[in-house]
Write an enzyme that holds these catalytic residues in place. Sequence first.
Site, mmCIF file in Angstrom:
data_model
loop_
_atom_site.group_PDB
_atom_site.id
_atom_site.type_symbol
_atom_site.label_atom_id
_atom_site.label_comp_id
_atom_site.label_asym_id
_atom_site.label_seq_id
_atom_site.Cartn_x
_atom_site.Cartn_y
_atom_site.Cartn_z
ATOM 1 N N TYR A 199 15.920 30.369 10.373
ATOM 2 C CA TYR A 199 14.740 30.968 11.011
ATOM 3 C C TYR A 199 14.854 30.900 12.532
ATOM 4 O O TYR A 199 15.219 29.855 13.083
ATOM 5 C CB TYR A 199 13.472 30.213 10.602
ATOM 6 C CG TYR A 199 13.002 30.486 9.195
ATOM 7 C CD1 TYR A 199 12.693 31.768 8.767
ATOM 8 C CD2 TYR A 199 12.843 29.435 8.305
ATOM 9 C CE1 TYR A 199 12.241 32.004 7.474
ATOM 10 C CE2 TYR A 199 12.389 29.657 7.011
ATOM 11 C CZ TYR A 199 12.086 30.945 6.597
ATOM 12 O OH TYR A 199 11.640 31.170 5.327
ATOM 13 N N ARG B 32 -10.589 -1.382 14.495
ATOM 14 C CA ARG B 32 -10.299 -0.449 13.407
ATOM 15 C C ARG B 32 -11.054 -0.899 12.163
ATOM 16 O O ARG B 32 -12.020 -0.279 11.773
ATOM 17 C CB ARG B 32 -8.775 -0.382 13.178
ATOM 18 C CG ARG B 32 -8.367 0.658 12.170
ATOM 19 C CD ARG B 32 -6.872 0.691 11.934
ATOM 20 N NE ARG B 32 -6.366 -0.537 11.290
ATOM 21 C CZ ARG B 32 -5.166 -0.658 10.722
ATOM 22 N NH1 ARG B 32 -4.315 0.362 10.746
ATOM 23 N NH2 ARG B 32 -4.793 -1.781 10.163
ATOM 24 N N MET C 101 11.306 24.724 4.704
ATOM 25 C CA MET C 101 10.472 23.946 3.762
ATOM 26 C C MET C 101 11.312 23.163 2.749
ATOM 27 O O MET C 101 11.046 22.003 2.472
ATOM 28 C CB MET C 101 9.489 24.868 3.039
ATOM 29 C CG MET C 101 8.442 24.105 2.251
ATOM 30 S SD MET C 101 7.314 25.169 1.345
ATOM 31 C CE MET C 101 6.511 26.059 2.660
ATOM 32 N N LYS D 253 0.834 -1.206 0.000
ATOM 33 C CA LYS D 253 0.000 0.000 0.000
ATOM 34 C C LYS D 253 0.871 1.258 0.000
ATOM 35 O O LYS D 253 2.062 1.187 0.329
ATOM 36 C CB LYS D 253 -0.922 -0.013 1.228
ATOM 37 C CG LYS D 253 -0.189 -0.081 2.560
ATOM 38 C CD LYS D 253 -1.103 -0.527 3.690
ATOM 39 C CE LYS D 253 -0.355 -0.513 5.019
ATOM 40 N NZ LYS D 253 -1.134 -1.161 6.089
HETATM 41 C C1 LIG Z 1 -0.337 -2.153 6.663
HETATM 42 C C2 LIG Z 1 -0.925 -3.467 7.024
HETATM 43 C C3 LIG Z 1 -0.123 -4.625 7.022
HETATM 44 C C4 LIG Z 1 1.368 -4.588 6.890
HETATM 45 O O1 LIG Z 1 1.881 -4.217 8.160
HETATM 46 P P1 LIG Z 1 3.432 -4.072 8.494
HETATM 47 O O2 LIG Z 1 3.447 -3.770 9.943
HETATM 48 O O3 LIG Z 1 3.915 -2.933 7.657
HETATM 49 O O4 LIG Z 1 4.107 -5.343 8.151
HETATM 50 C C5 LIG Z 1 -0.747 -5.841 7.216
HETATM 51 N N1 LIG Z 1 -2.092 -5.913 7.446
HETATM 52 C C6 LIG Z 1 -2.879 -4.813 7.493
HETATM 53 C C7 LIG Z 1 -4.317 -4.961 7.751
HETATM 54 C C8 LIG Z 1 -2.318 -3.563 7.288
HETATM 55 O O5 LIG Z 1 -3.096 -2.471 7.347
#
Ligand SMILES: *Cc1c(COP(=O)(O)O)cnc(C)c1O
Length: 345
Positions: free
Chosen positions: A241, A127, A289, A32
Amino acid sequence: MARTTLTVDLSAIAANWRALDALGPQTAATLKADAYGTGLGPVARTLAAAGARSFFVALAEEGAALRAILGPGPEIAVYSGHMAGDAPLLRDADLIAMLNAPEQVTRHLSQTPDLSFGVQLDTGMNRLGMEAADWARLAPTLLGRGPALVMSHLACADAPDHPMNAAQLAEFRRMTDGLGLRRSLSATGGILLGRDYHFDLTRPGIGLHGAAPFTAGRAALHLALPVIQTRPLAVGETVGYGNSWTAARPTRLATVSAGYADGIHRVLSNRIRLWHGDTPCPVVGRVSMDLITVDITDLPDTPATLDLLGPHQGVDDLAEAAGTIGYEMLTGLGARYARVHVGGA
Ligand SMILES: *Cc1c(COP(=O)(O)O)cnc(C)c1O
């Protein structure tokens, strides 16, 4: 060198996947957010070449992008499940929606009843995922249609001694034992908790990049920041700054091209170092920045670049200095950096 280069070592990512794969059963890859900011295409192709057959993303759009990269064959599952408007993407890209609530089940069965799906169960994190009561009610329908996978997610897997781990494991077993389902519970942290947590498929993300909690992994990133300008400072001159740093010795100062707009948090001002080979060069003054100022007095001459990420400093070091986690540093890094991938298959 106008544009900063973030170098991603694909051989390190492949080695990390293999090392995690060696610990358990079938190992997927969670890619992701553009493979945690490291570049979806090259990372996905590398892991497919290393043997990964199963991939996870957060959104259907990410799944469609990944399908275009991988072509037909590998399994691609979507953590956010089947959201309104996703049906065409799920169908065209052959994605597995991880259904996480009764409304998603209804949507899936009415709009895409012919598509394969998975089920996400809540075992305490609160969640994403179906509550136990919803699962009990919907399981007969869902089991009759043969889910491709049933999964849950651990809230405290980075703390091996946390009692939440065993509690969630027990709840996952209670919800799924004896049903003949293909099961997945663990991301990187859960893999490291041991075999009880592995089930049929694991889903590491952060561990692929050699960051905590997989501290035995290989770091995959090198980030060299171009030096734009240098100047001598007399004792008592201030920098940046808010005048937050004052030269206590005659100082040679370098201004490098990177700032909080590149994910180098402002809170790192006066807290981290850049590196030239083995020589540390303290960041002095405020991170702004687009610019960071660095004390290079201890270097014999002016280098073209200074390393922010390299052998002496990884994403976890930056994260610790910033009061956050490697995940946030990694995914926040440099939208305007050129990603250069080396060591690929
Ligand atoms: C992001 C995620 C993972 C991967 O988790 P890591 O800690 O990066 O290995 C696995 N399962 C779910 C549901 C996630 O949201």
